[in-house]
Scaffold this active site. Structure first.
Site, PDB file in Angstrom:
ATOM      1  CG  HIS A  54      -8.894   6.404  -0.079  1.00 28.53           C
ATOM      2  ND1 HIS A  54      -8.748   7.798   0.590  1.00 28.53           N
ATOM      3  CD2 HIS A  54      -7.714   6.131  -0.464  1.00 28.53           C
ATOM      4  CE1 HIS A  54      -7.798   8.177   0.447  1.00 28.53           C
ATOM      5  NE2 HIS A  54      -7.016   7.293  -0.146  1.00 28.53           N
ATOM      6  CD  GLU A  56     -14.054   6.813   2.567  1.00 30.53           C
ATOM      7  OE1 GLU A  56     -13.831   7.513   3.529  1.00 30.53           O
ATOM      8  OE2 GLU A  56     -12.757   6.176   2.050  1.00 30.53           O
ATOM      9  CB  CYS A  85      -9.485  11.848   2.860  1.00 32.91           C
ATOM     10  SG  CYS A  85      -9.680  11.192   1.271  1.00 32.91           S
ATOM     11  CB  CYS A  88     -13.394   9.781   0.604  1.00 34.74           C
ATOM     12  SG  CYS A  88     -12.244   8.668  -0.052  1.00 34.74           S
TER      13      CYS A  88
END
Length: 152
Positions: A54, A56, A85, A88
């Protein structure tokens, strides 16, 4: 609204647009320390075939590589176009990032406001300052456009 927040979120949006152009979900992230951008990233899940890639987590890894240790992130700010999410949000807490600034809420997976609040849970050993809604409209529109295109 803080001009710095807007400026760094625009950089995160540039990353999100790069993800969009690569057929990745258009989420971008930027990490700033002492007024300097130390890393930029966007979703790489499809390209890397890695569910953990992701924006992040990629940005955090890049920042750590540049700074030499994850503990230097304790004074850093993370700018991301979409509410993180659970994975993260957990990585943000574990990284001890001081400030999280995000654009649009994520009603299906958001772990800062929408579904839960991992980054400020008093049961955890670190809490993150949060600023939400920076360039929310632009962040949200980019996501909507991506999924409209995907459905066609």
């Amino acid at each position: 609204m803080n001009d710095d927040h807007t400026r760094y979120m625009r950089l995160a949006l540039e990353e999100a647009r790069a993800a969009f152009a690569s057929d990745e979900v258009p989420i971008g992230a930027v990490i700033v320390l002492d007024g300097e951008v130390v890393s930029r990233a966007h979703n790489m899940k499809e390209q890397w075939k890695d569910a953990t890639a992701h924006a992040e987590t990629v940005a955090i890894k890049r920042a750590v590589e540049r700074l030499g240790h994850w503990r230097y992130l304790r004074e850093a700010a993370l700018y991301v176009t979409l509410e993180p999410c659970p994975m993260c949000a957990g990585a943000i807490v574990q990284s001890r990032i001081k400030l999280l600034v995000y654009g649009a809420d994520d009603p299906k997976a958001g772990a800062v406001h929408s579904l839960m609040n991992i980054v400020q849970d008093p049961r955890l050993n670190h809490r993150v300052q949060v600023v939400a809604g920076v360039l929310e409209q632009e962040c949200s529109e980019l996501m909507k456009e991506f999924f409209r295109r995907l459905r066609k």
